[in-house]
Design a protein around this motif. Structure first.
Motif, PDB file in Angstrom:
ATOM      1  N   LEU A 176      17.865  26.686  52.031  1.00  0.00           N
ATOM      2  CA  LEU A 176      18.931  27.421  51.350  1.00  0.00           C
ATOM      3  C   LEU A 176      20.215  27.449  52.172  1.00  0.00           C
ATOM      4  CD1 LEU A 176      16.794  30.454  50.157  1.00  0.00           C
ATOM      5  CD2 LEU A 176      17.531  28.489  48.792  1.00  0.00           C
ATOM      6  N   ALA A 177      20.081  27.663  53.468  1.00  0.00           N
ATOM      7  CA  ALA A 177      21.253  27.844  54.325  1.00  0.00           C
ATOM      8  C   ALA A 177      22.084  26.581  54.482  1.00  0.00           C
ATOM      9  CB  ALA A 177      20.809  28.355  55.697  1.00  0.00           C
ATOM     10  N   PHE A 178      21.432  25.425  54.526  1.00  0.00           N
ATOM     11  CA  PHE A 178      22.146  24.198  54.887  1.00  0.00           C
ATOM     12  C   PHE A 178      22.349  23.227  53.728  1.00  0.00           C
ATOM     13  CE2 PHE A 178      19.951  25.629  58.781  1.00  0.00           C
ATOM     14  CZ  PHE A 178      21.084  25.974  59.496  1.00  0.00           C
ATOM     15  N   ARG A 179      22.019  23.637  52.524  1.00  0.00           N
ATOM     16  CA  ARG A 179      22.072  22.729  51.371  1.00  0.00           C
ATOM     17  C   ARG A 179      23.441  22.080  51.184  1.00  0.00           C
ATOM     18  NH1 ARG A 179      19.247  22.980  45.744  1.00  0.00           N
ATOM     19  NH2 ARG A 179      20.299  21.225  44.808  1.00  0.00           N
ATOM     20  N   ASP A 180      24.475  22.858  51.205  1.00  0.00           N
ATOM     21  CA  ASP A 180      25.816  22.319  50.954  1.00  0.00           C
ATOM     22  C   ASP A 180      26.577  21.990  52.235  1.00  0.00           C
ATOM     23  OD1 ASP A 180      25.432  22.613  48.212  1.00  0.00           O
ATOM     24  OD2 ASP A 180      26.126  24.696  48.250  1.00  0.00           O
ATOM     25  N   LEU A 181      25.947  22.215  53.387  1.00  0.00           N
ATOM     26  CA  LEU A 181      26.659  22.052  54.653  1.00  0.00           C
ATOM     27  C   LEU A 181      26.314  20.776  55.410  1.00  0.00           C
ATOM     28  CD1 LEU A 181      26.383  25.741  55.884  1.00  0.00           C
ATOM     29  CD2 LEU A 181      28.275  24.667  54.656  1.00  0.00           C
ATOM     30  N   LEU A 182      25.141  20.205  55.151  1.00  0.00           N
ATOM     31  CA  LEU A 182      24.703  19.002  55.860  1.00  0.00           C
ATOM     32  C   LEU A 182      24.702  17.804  54.914  1.00  0.00           C
ATOM     33  CD1 LEU A 182      21.677  20.412  57.880  1.00  0.00           C
ATOM     34  CD2 LEU A 182      23.855  19.648  58.811  1.00  0.00           C
ATOM     35  N   PRO A 183      24.830  16.600  55.447  1.00  0.00           N
ATOM     36  CA  PRO A 183      24.701  15.410  54.611  1.00  0.00           C
ATOM     37  C   PRO A 183      23.326  15.378  53.939  1.00  0.00           C
ATOM     38  CG  PRO A 183      25.584  14.827  56.754  1.00  0.00           C
ATOM     39  CD  PRO A 183      25.181  16.262  56.831  1.00  0.00           C
ATOM     40  N   LYS A 184      23.258  14.757  52.773  1.00  0.00           N
ATOM     41  CA  LYS A 184      22.043  14.784  51.956  1.00  0.00           C
ATOM     42  C   LYS A 184      20.808  14.276  52.697  1.00  0.00           C
ATOM     43  CE  LYS A 184      20.117  13.337  47.513  1.00  0.00           C
ATOM     44  NZ  LYS A 184      18.973  14.151  47.762  1.00  0.00           N
ATOM     45  N   GLY A 185      20.901  13.190  53.437  1.00  0.00           N
ATOM     46  CA  GLY A 185      19.742  12.647  54.140  1.00  0.00           C
ATOM     47  C   GLY A 185      19.179  13.611  55.169  1.00  0.00           C
ATOM     48  N   ILE A 186      20.056  14.296  55.870  1.00  0.00           N
ATOM     49  CA  ILE A 186      19.628  15.261  56.884  1.00  0.00           C
ATOM     50  C   ILE A 186      19.027  16.483  56.206  1.00  0.00           C
ATOM     51  CG2 ILE A 186      20.436  16.782  58.723  1.00  0.00           C
ATOM     52  CD1 ILE A 186      22.540  14.610  59.325  1.00  0.00           C
ATOM     53  N   TRP A 187      19.694  16.968  55.164  1.00  0.00           N
ATOM     54  CA  TRP A 187      19.174  18.130  54.440  1.00  0.00           C
ATOM     55  C   TRP A 187      17.811  17.815  53.827  1.00  0.00           C
ATOM     56  CZ3 TRP A 187      17.936  19.164  49.328  1.00  0.00           C
ATOM     57  CH2 TRP A 187      17.653  20.497  49.046  1.00  0.00           C
TER      58      TRP A 187
ATOM     59  N   LYS B 152      11.716  10.229  59.494  1.00  0.00           N
ATOM     60  CA  LYS B 152      13.077  10.544  59.039  1.00  0.00           C
ATOM     61  C   LYS B 152      13.814  11.376  60.079  1.00  0.00           C
ATOM     62  CE  LYS B 152      12.031  10.512  54.115  1.00  0.00           C
ATOM     63  NZ  LYS B 152      11.913  11.330  52.896  1.00  0.00           N
ATOM     64  N   LEU B 153      13.113  12.356  60.653  1.00  0.00           N
ATOM     65  CA  LEU B 153      13.743  13.185  61.685  1.00  0.00           C
ATOM     66  C   LEU B 153      14.087  12.373  62.919  1.00  0.00           C
ATOM     67  CD1 LEU B 153      11.620  16.449  61.408  1.00  0.00           C
ATOM     68  CD2 LEU B 153      13.991  16.119  60.707  1.00  0.00           C
ATOM     69  N   GLU B 154      13.227  11.419  63.286  1.00  0.00           N
ATOM     70  CA  GLU B 154      13.501  10.572  64.451  1.00  0.00           C
ATOM     71  C   GLU B 154      14.708   9.670  64.229  1.00  0.00           C
ATOM     72  OE1 GLU B 154       9.922   8.499  65.409  1.00  0.00           O
ATOM     73  OE2 GLU B 154       8.931  10.302  66.143  1.00  0.00           O
ATOM     74  N   MET B 155      14.995   9.333  62.970  1.00  0.00           N
ATOM     75  CA  MET B 155      16.184   8.525  62.683  1.00  0.00           C
ATOM     76  C   MET B 155      17.465   9.350  62.771  1.00  0.00           C
ATOM     77  SD  MET B 155      15.030   5.832  59.722  1.00  0.00           S
ATOM     78  CE  MET B 155      14.553   7.031  58.502  1.00  0.00           C
ATOM     79  N   ILE B 156      17.347  10.669  62.646  1.00  0.00           N
ATOM     80  CA  ILE B 156      18.514  11.542  62.656  1.00  0.00           C
ATOM     81  C   ILE B 156      18.781  12.122  64.037  1.00  0.00           C
ATOM     82  CG2 ILE B 156      19.443  13.703  61.742  1.00  0.00           C
ATOM     83  CD1 ILE B 156      17.665  13.169  59.232  1.00  0.00           C
ATOM     84  N   ILE B 157      17.736  12.655  64.641  1.00  0.00           N
ATOM     85  CA  ILE B 157      17.854  13.386  65.898  1.00  0.00           C
ATOM     86  C   ILE B 157      17.602  12.432  67.057  1.00  0.00           C
ATOM     87  CG2 ILE B 157      16.923  15.319  67.212  1.00  0.00           C
ATOM     88  CD1 ILE B 157      16.099  16.537  64.492  1.00  0.00           C
TER      89      ILE B 157
ATOM     90  N   GLU C 240       6.657  17.863  69.024  1.00  0.00           N
ATOM     91  CA  GLU C 240       7.112  17.349  67.741  1.00  0.00           C
ATOM     92  C   GLU C 240       6.072  16.432  67.106  1.00  0.00           C
ATOM     93  OE1 GLU C 240       9.210  17.755  70.377  1.00  0.00           O
ATOM     94  OE2 GLU C 240      10.049  19.491  69.369  1.00  0.00           O
ATOM     95  N   HIS C 241       5.087  16.029  67.882  1.00  0.00           N
ATOM     96  CA  HIS C 241       4.002  15.181  67.386  1.00  0.00           C
ATOM     97  C   HIS C 241       2.876  16.026  66.767  1.00  0.00           C
ATOM     98  CE1 HIS C 241       0.834  12.136  67.428  1.00  0.00           C
ATOM     99  NE2 HIS C 241       0.086  12.990  68.087  1.00  0.00           N
ATOM    100  N   LEU C 242       2.754  17.287  67.147  1.00  0.00           N
ATOM    101  CA  LEU C 242       1.640  18.129  66.740  1.00  0.00           C
ATOM    102  C   LEU C 242       1.496  18.342  65.226  1.00  0.00           C
ATOM    103  CD1 LEU C 242       1.524  20.797  69.556  1.00  0.00           C
ATOM    104  CD2 LEU C 242       0.024  18.835  69.211  1.00  0.00           C
ATOM    105  N   PRO C 243       2.573  18.419  64.435  1.00  0.00           N
ATOM    106  CA  PRO C 243       2.365  18.613  62.988  1.00  0.00           C
ATOM    107  C   PRO C 243       1.496  17.538  62.342  1.00  0.00           C
ATOM    108  CG  PRO C 243       4.637  19.044  63.530  1.00  0.00           C
ATOM    109  CD  PRO C 243       3.991  18.522  64.784  1.00  0.00           C
ATOM    110  N   ILE C 244       1.402  16.379  62.948  1.00  0.00           N
ATOM    111  CA  ILE C 244       0.553  15.324  62.393  1.00  0.00           C
ATOM    112  C   ILE C 244      -0.902  15.781  62.342  1.00  0.00           C
ATOM    113  CG2 ILE C 244      -0.363  13.011  62.867  1.00  0.00           C
ATOM    114  CD1 ILE C 244       2.436  12.293  63.882  1.00  0.00           C
TER     115      ILE C 244
END
Length: 165
Positions: A71-82, A118-123, A132-136
Motif C-alpha cells: 500500500l505504501a509504495f504503490r505509486d512511489l516506486l517503479p512498477k517492476g520494483i513494486w 527478481k529482488l536480486e536483479m533490483i537490489i 535472504e536465502h532462508l525464505p526458500i
C-alpha cells in the motif's frame, strides 16, 4: 561530473525514494490506526524529523511487511520494483495463513525462487547473504510443521516476559 574533476555524481538507484516521497510515506504511517491487539500504534513509532521508524517489535515489522509495503509504495516506486516487493509481501502473508493446502504450499515453494531472483536483479548483490536465502526453506517447514501460528513467538514477545536464569 559535477563541479571540478575530483567529484563524481552517482545516479540514484531506482529503489530509493526521493525525500518528498519519503515524507509522504511517513505522513501516511503517522495517520494509521489499527484495531486493538493487531499491531502497535505505528504512528507513535514514526519520527518525522529524522524520517525513520524506531522501536518496532518483530510483530510490527511483520505487519508492515505483509500489509503495509504494497500500500505504501504503490505509486512511489517503479512498477517492476513494486511488483517484486508486493510478491514478497504476499508470500509471507500466505505462509502465515491459518489454512493451507499442499498444492498452494508447492506453488509458494516455486514462486519464492522467482521472487528472490527478481529482488536480486533490483537490489545490489552485497545485500544478499544467508538470511535472504532462508525464505526458500519456509514452505518445506510448513509442510513438516504445520501452520506457523502454533510455532511463532509473538504471543511471548507481546507479553514481554523476561525469564531469569
Amino acid at each position: 561530473m559535477v563541479g571540478d574533476e575530483s567529484r563524481v555524481a552517482k545516479p540514484r538507484v531506482s529503489f530509493v525514494l526521493e525525500e518528498n516521497a519519503q515524507l509522504l510515506v511517513y505522513k501516511w504511517l503517522k495517520s494509521l490506526r489499527f484495531l486493538d491487539g493487531h499491531a502497535s500504534n505505528i504512528s507513535r513509532l514514526v519520527n518525522m524529523e529524522e524520517c525513520r521508524l524506531f522501536g518496532m517489535k518483530s510483530h510490527d515489522c511483520h505487519v508492515f511487511m505483509q500489509t503495509l509495503i504494497p500500500l505504501a509504495f504503490r505509486d512511489l516506486l517503479p512498477k517492476g520494483i513494486w511488483d517484486a516487493l508486493t510478491e514478497t509481501s504476499h508470500f509471507f502473508r500466505d505462509i502465515c495463513s491459518i489454512k493451507l493446502n499442499v498444492d498452494h504450499i508447492e506453488r509458494l515453494e516455486m514462486n519464492i525462487v522467482e521472487i528472490l531472483c527478481k529482488l536480486e536483479m533490483i537490489i545490489p548483490s552485497l545485500f544478499f547473504d544467508s538470511m535472504e536465502h532462508l525464505p526458500i526453506h519456509l514452505p518445506f517447514e510448513i509442510k513438516v510443521g504445520g501452520p506457523v501460528q502454533y510455532r511463532w513467538m509473538y504471543p511471548f514477545e507481546h507479553l514481554d516476559i523476561t525469564i531469569a536464569m
